[in-house]
Design a protein around this motif. Structure first.
Motif, short mmCIF file in Angstrom:
data_model
loop_
_atom_site.label_atom_id
_atom_site.label_comp_id
_atom_site.label_asym_id
_atom_site.label_seq_id
_atom_site.Cartn_x
_atom_site.Cartn_y
_atom_site.Cartn_z
N GLY A 134 -2.85 2.88 -0.12
CA GLY A 134 -2.64 3.12 -1.54
C GLY A 134 -3.86 2.72 -2.34
N TYR A 135 -4.44 3.65 -3.05
CA TYR A 135 -5.65 3.36 -3.83
C TYR A 135 -5.35 3.23 -5.31
N GLY A 136 -6.40 2.93 -6.05
CA GLY A 136 -6.24 2.75 -7.49
C GLY A 136 -5.33 1.57 -7.76
N THR A 137 -4.25 1.80 -8.47
CA THR A 137 -3.27 0.75 -8.70
C THR A 137 -2.11 0.92 -7.74
N ALA A 138 -2.44 1.32 -6.50
CA ALA A 138 -1.44 1.57 -5.47
C ALA A 138 -0.48 2.66 -5.92
N SER A 139 -0.98 3.59 -6.70
CA SER A 139 -0.08 4.62 -7.20
C SER A 139 -0.66 6.02 -7.12
N TRP A 140 -1.91 6.24 -7.56
CA TRP A 140 -2.29 7.63 -7.76
C TRP A 140 -2.49 8.41 -6.47
N SER A 141 -2.87 7.77 -5.35
CA SER A 141 -3.04 8.53 -4.12
C SER A 141 -1.78 8.49 -3.26
N THR A 142 -0.76 7.81 -3.71
CA THR A 142 0.45 7.69 -2.91
C THR A 142 1.67 8.17 -3.66
N THR A 143 1.84 7.70 -4.86
CA THR A 143 2.95 8.10 -5.71
C THR A 143 2.45 8.16 -7.14
N THR A 144 3.29 8.58 -8.06
CA THR A 144 2.83 8.79 -9.43
C THR A 144 3.07 7.63 -10.37
N THR A 145 4.00 6.74 -10.04
CA THR A 145 4.30 5.61 -10.90
C THR A 145 4.67 4.41 -10.05
N PRO A 146 4.61 3.19 -10.61
CA PRO A 146 5.07 2.02 -9.86
C PRO A 146 6.51 2.15 -9.39
N GLU A 147 7.39 2.72 -10.24
CA GLU A 147 8.79 2.90 -9.82
C GLU A 147 8.88 3.79 -8.59
N ARG A 148 8.03 4.82 -8.55
CA ARG A 148 8.05 5.75 -7.42
C ARG A 148 7.58 5.07 -6.14
N LEU A 149 6.60 4.20 -6.25
CA LEU A 149 6.15 3.47 -5.07
C LEU A 149 7.27 2.57 -4.55
N ILE A 150 7.96 1.88 -5.46
CA ILE A 150 9.09 1.04 -5.07
C ILE A 150 10.14 1.88 -4.34
N GLU A 151 10.40 3.05 -4.86
CA GLU A 151 11.39 3.94 -4.25
C GLU A 151 10.95 4.39 -2.86
N ARG A 152 9.69 4.79 -2.72
CA ARG A 152 9.20 5.31 -1.45
C ARG A 152 9.15 4.24 -0.36
#
Length: 300
Positions: A134-152
């Motif tokens: 996960g790059y950037g703020t662990a969001s843009w190359s993996t998911t679109t928002t922090p909530e989405r990363l938590i979900e994934r």
């Protein structure tokens, strides 16, 4: 950084192993027969050489992106599982206390079929942790928002439970392409160091909120960088710490031993153009908010 460590990656073999007349290396996912003899020997030698200095070994780099066709009788995920099992045997033979990191940094978005193939083939038994990148703020190359990363990441955990073994989840490649800090020598990069200093604590907080247990920055400085020279470095070329290094250490220290409590959408009070997301952690940070995010900007 408290608890800091090196992570080594096991991936390529000399191309002659595959019968190719070239001095270049070749990805193990392109192996023409699936024989693991050379693969295991290489890993035993490598892990044995660095025993006592490197304790964490990731098996391949983003093998889900390999364009190699699966061998007869395999799917891409089940073939990776076979190579993961062979790597596990070799790593533990050379260093029984080493940590085997599986999945190879597969992105968390849209990879459920790949993961299920690995888990169904017994891949979870051949590693001590699994990893995404996960790059950037662990969001843009993996998911679109922090909530989405938590979900994934939660979906990964649910899938592991389905196959009977829930392992720690790590982010083994994170960072921001930073320009140099030196006023004398201009080193180009996508992000000024001071902006990186604002963003990386958000990356750490986001990953921690998702239940990610370890993060590995890629990389420390140019001499340890094996990639595209994207300048994802904590140190400048003169080995001076960039501005990003201090908030990384502070954020990591503050979050050590805490648990994620909740995220809350808050009014921006004029400090951002859109809504703000606050992440709360406890027990040490139970009375404070770790970070805020501008939800309408891609670099948050």
């Amino acid at each position: 950084v408290p608890g800091g460590a090196l992570l080594a990656n096991l991936d390529d073999l000399p191309a002659w192993v595959f019968g190719k007349k070239t001095r270049r290396s070749a990805r193990i996912m392109s192996h023409p027969t699936g024989d693991t003899t050379h693969w295991e020997n290489y890993i035993r030698q490598m892990v044995g050489h660095w025993k006592g200095q490197i304790h964490h070994w990731e098996v391949m780099n983003e093998p889900n992106l390999s364009r190699a066709k699966a061998l007869p009788g395999f799917t891409p995920g089940s073939f990776y599982a076979q190579m993961l099992k062979a790597a596990h045997r070799a790593i533990k033979a050379a260093d029984p206390n080493a940590t085997v990191v599986g999945i190879g940094g597969c992105q968390v978005l849209g990879r459920s079929k790949w993961l299920e193939e690995i888990f169904a083939a017994g891949g979870l038994e051949a590693c001590d942790a699994v990893a995404y990148h996960g790059y950037g703020t662990a969001s843009w190359s993996t998911t679109t928002t922090p909530e989405r990363l938590i979900e994934r990441v939660g979906e990964w955990r649910a899938l592991m439970r389905k196959y009977g073994r829930e392992l720690p989840i790590w982010d083994t490649e994170t960072g921001i392409q930073l320009a140099g800090s030196s006023r004398k020598f201009h080193i180009p990069g996508d992000t000024p160091p001071d902006i990186g200093a604002h963003l990386m604590p958000k990356a750490i907080a986001t990953a921690r909120a998702a239940g990610t247990q370890r993060l590995f920055f890629y990389s420390a400085h140019e001499l340890t960088h094996a990639g595209s020279l994207g300048l994802n470095f904590i140190l400048d070329f003169n080995n001076q710490m960039k501005a990003v290094g201090v908030p990384i250490a502070v954020a990591t220290s503050l979050l050590e031993g805490t648990d994620f409590v909740e995220f809350t959408r808050m009014p921006n009070y004029g400090i951002a153009e859109g809504p703000v997301l606050a992440l709360a952690f406890g027990p040490r940070l139970s009375d404070s908010r770790m970070d805020t995010f501008r939800l309408n900007e891609p670099e948050f």
